[in-house]
Design a protein around this motif. Structure first.
Motif, PDB file in Angstrom:
ATOM      1  N   HIS A 312     -37.065  26.577-102.326  1.00 57.84           N
ATOM      2  CA  HIS A 312     -38.503  26.747-102.052  1.00 57.84           C
ATOM      3  C   HIS A 312     -39.073  25.484-101.416  1.00 57.84           C
ATOM      4  CE1 HIS A 312     -42.531  28.327-102.579  1.00 57.84           C
ATOM      5  NE2 HIS A 312     -42.884  27.356-103.404  1.00 57.84           N
ATOM      6  N   ARG A 313     -38.685  24.329-101.935  1.00 55.86           N
ATOM      7  CA  ARG A 313     -39.160  23.057-101.391  1.00 55.86           C
ATOM      8  C   ARG A 313     -38.718  22.890 -99.944  1.00 55.86           C
ATOM      9  NH1 ARG A 313     -37.240  18.700 -99.765  1.00 55.86           N
ATOM     10  NH2 ARG A 313     -35.127  19.266-100.401  1.00 55.86           N
ATOM     11  N   ARG A 314     -37.451  23.213 -99.648  1.00 56.55           N
ATOM     12  CA  ARG A 314     -36.923  23.038 -98.296  1.00 56.55           C
ATOM     13  C   ARG A 314     -37.704  23.882 -97.288  1.00 56.55           C
ATOM     14  NH1 ARG A 314     -31.750  23.261-100.826  1.00 56.55           N
ATOM     15  NH2 ARG A 314     -31.538  25.439-100.148  1.00 56.55           N
ATOM     16  N   GLN A 315     -37.965  25.136 -97.636  1.00 57.70           N
ATOM     17  CA  GLN A 315     -38.664  26.019 -96.709  1.00 57.70           C
ATOM     18  C   GLN A 315     -40.118  25.580 -96.505  1.00 57.70           C
ATOM     19  OE1 GLN A 315     -37.217  28.207 -94.865  1.00 57.70           O
ATOM     20  NE2 GLN A 315     -35.223  28.004 -95.876  1.00 57.70           N
ATOM     21  N   LEU A 316     -40.755  25.113 -97.570  1.00 56.62           N
ATOM     22  CA  LEU A 316     -42.121  24.609 -97.425  1.00 56.62           C
ATOM     23  C   LEU A 316     -42.155  23.400 -96.498  1.00 56.62           C
ATOM     24  CD1 LEU A 316     -43.621  24.837-101.048  1.00 56.62           C
ATOM     25  CD2 LEU A 316     -44.232  26.229 -99.057  1.00 56.62           C
TER      26      LEU A 316
END
Length: 498
Positions: A312-316
């Motif tokens: 989730h962090r990477r995509q954000l």
């Protein structure tokens, strides 16, 4: 000795009560309901009216659903015990008065008939989806009530600001939304199964600008008061997944984290293509809300870390990096993913809602395993932690670009129980008919909470749960005239001025 005749004479036969209850239940839709604060015959003080197939509200309630006075209901009884109304002394001064009085009498009969019916049978109408008087829209705010914030001065900068840390509400020229079905307002104005799956983008809390704040409280409708020249909001509801009236509300049903970057690229293209927007100088506000579908339907079936908190962090970061590089003068609202785990505790909801929830969120509702619910709860907390980390990264705080976490969903809890003629039920007025997505009323409360978060310092933001619409509505002040960023929040907490 008790005989059958004796039992019938005493009115103690439960079969008679059940038949009477079912008969009145079948007749009720033709009579209607009247919720009165001075009479317990009403159904939670809620009633519903319709105009052009759109539900219009007659009462705004908080998450605790207080019952407010209703001027359309009969008033107190007179000294002889007769019901009175504003239209006539005996309740029959007009046809509407007569109907209301008779409706009360029908409900009194029904309440007596249901008094001896077992709870499981009594709740059958609720389980079948019969919620008479359920109102999923906000109350229309009358013209006599002024907008909560003064607009004479300070609402807009004298000159277009050059710093995101000195951005006033009236300085926002463009608003957009990317994410999933929450931002697309899936089913928000639906009154039945037929409306589910439609995107009512015009009433979306984050990207809708249909009508005005008086009819539909949304963040764009609030901003339109400060700047009537605002661009980008969706104008109405749409049946197609995307069309021209969607404008810059680009959120999609079922969207996953990995699709957010594509939405961001489309957003930039559409803003560039709009010649009424000064791409370089106009200030943009982009609302980002994503992650619910990854938690609901992906992580428990796919063996990878794609849907983990780290994924989730990477995509954000991929999305925010792109927006920072390609969308000048932008303020980003990064909104916490809703805590869907609380929905598991809602009981006495229609059977169709259980079925739809298994489809919408199979990881949480696909089985009765408590361990699965605990696992989803940990994922939600993990997503929240990553959203906090991303919003605090120094690279997202420049003079022309800021990412601010708006955590109002932290305080989301199940709706309170309300008493109906058919037993106890959650207050489903905040939800679409699927009991999963938010109704227009729910979107209005989201918009109210999001607006308040934007005018609260970072690290000191509220997570409201129970309040009437507009009962708490922040306004720019002399000491804090700007939307809060991390930088001006530090200044404000140290000195009392942004």
């Amino acid at each position: 000795m008790d005989t059958v005749a004796g039992k019938r004479k005493s009115g103690g036969c439960p079969r008679v009560r059940v038949k009477t209850a079912l008969l009145v239940f079948l007749l009720l839709p033709a009579v209607g309901f009247c919720g009165c604060t001075n009479d317990d015959k009403g159904l939670s003080g809620i009633r519903e009216t319709r105009s052009d197939d759109v539900i219009t509200a007659s009462e705004a309630t908080s998450f605790s659903s207080p019952v407010e006075p209703n001027s359309d209901c009969p008033e107190d009884e007179d000294e002889f015990g007769n019901e009175t109304t504003p239209e006539g002394g005996d309740g029959y001064g007009s046809i509407s008065g007569m109907v209301r009085v008779r409706a009360q009498k029908v409900m009194a009969v029904m309440r007596d008939a249901l008094s001896g019916v077992p709870e499981q049978i009594r709740q059958l109408p609720l389980l079948l989806g019969y919620f008479p008087g359920l109102k999923r829209t906000q109350e229309e705010i009358p013209e006599s009530r002024q907008f909560p914030c003064p607009l004479e001065s300070g609402a807009r900068s004298p000159k277009n600001p050059t710093s995101v840390h000195r951005l006033r509400p009236g300085d926002i020229r463009v608003v957009g939304a990317i994410g999933d079905s929450i931002s697309a307002a899936n089913g928000a104005m639906a009154s039945s199964e037929d409306g589910l799956g439609l995107n009512f983008r015009g009433v979306s809390a984050t990207g809708g600008g249909q009508a005005t704040w008086r009819q539909y409280l949304t963040l764009p409708n609030i901003l339109k008061v400060f700047n009537p020249n605002l661009k980008g909001f969706a104008k109405k509801s749409v049946r197609a997944p995307m069309d021209s009236v969607s404008s810059l509300n680009l959120a999609q049903n079922g969207a996953l984290d990995e699709e957010l970057l594509g939405q961001a690229k489309l957003l930039v293209r559409k803003i560039k293509a709009d010649h009424s927007i000064n791409f370089r100088k106009d200030w943009k506000l982009v609302n980002v809300l994503i992650g619910g579908n990854d938690i609901c339907n992906e992580y428990c079936f796919i063996e990878s870390d794609k849907d983990s908190p780290e994924g989730h962090r990477r995509q954000l970061e991929l999305t925010l990096d792109f927006l920072k590089a390609n969308l000048p003068r932008t303020f980003i609202n990064l909104i916490h993913v809703p805590n869907i785990v609380h929905l598991r505790n809602m009981k006495s909801i229609p059977v169709r809602c259980y079925i739809r929830r298994m489809i919408f969120c199979s990881c949480l509702f696909g089985g009765a395993d408590k361990g699965k619910a605990d696992s989803v709860a940990k994922m939600v907390q993990g997503y929240w932690e990553m959203e906090r980390k991303v919003a605090s990264l120094p690279k997202y705080e420049t003079d022309e670009f800021a990412v601010v976490l708006q955590p109002f969903f932290d305080g989301l809890i199940p709706p309170p129980l309300v008493e109906t003629l058919f037993g106890t039920s959650p207050d489903l007025s905040y939800f679409a008919p699927d009991c999963f997505h938010f109704s227009q009323k729910g979107n209005a409360h989201m918009a109210n909470a999001l607006w308040n978060n934007m005018l609260e310092p970072t690290g000191n933001k509220s997570t409201p749960v129970e309040h009437n619409l507009l009962s708490t509505f922040h306004c720019p002040t002399k000491e804090a005239p700007y939307f809060f960023t991390r930088k001006n929040s530090l200044n404000f907490l140290r000195s009392g001025h942004q």
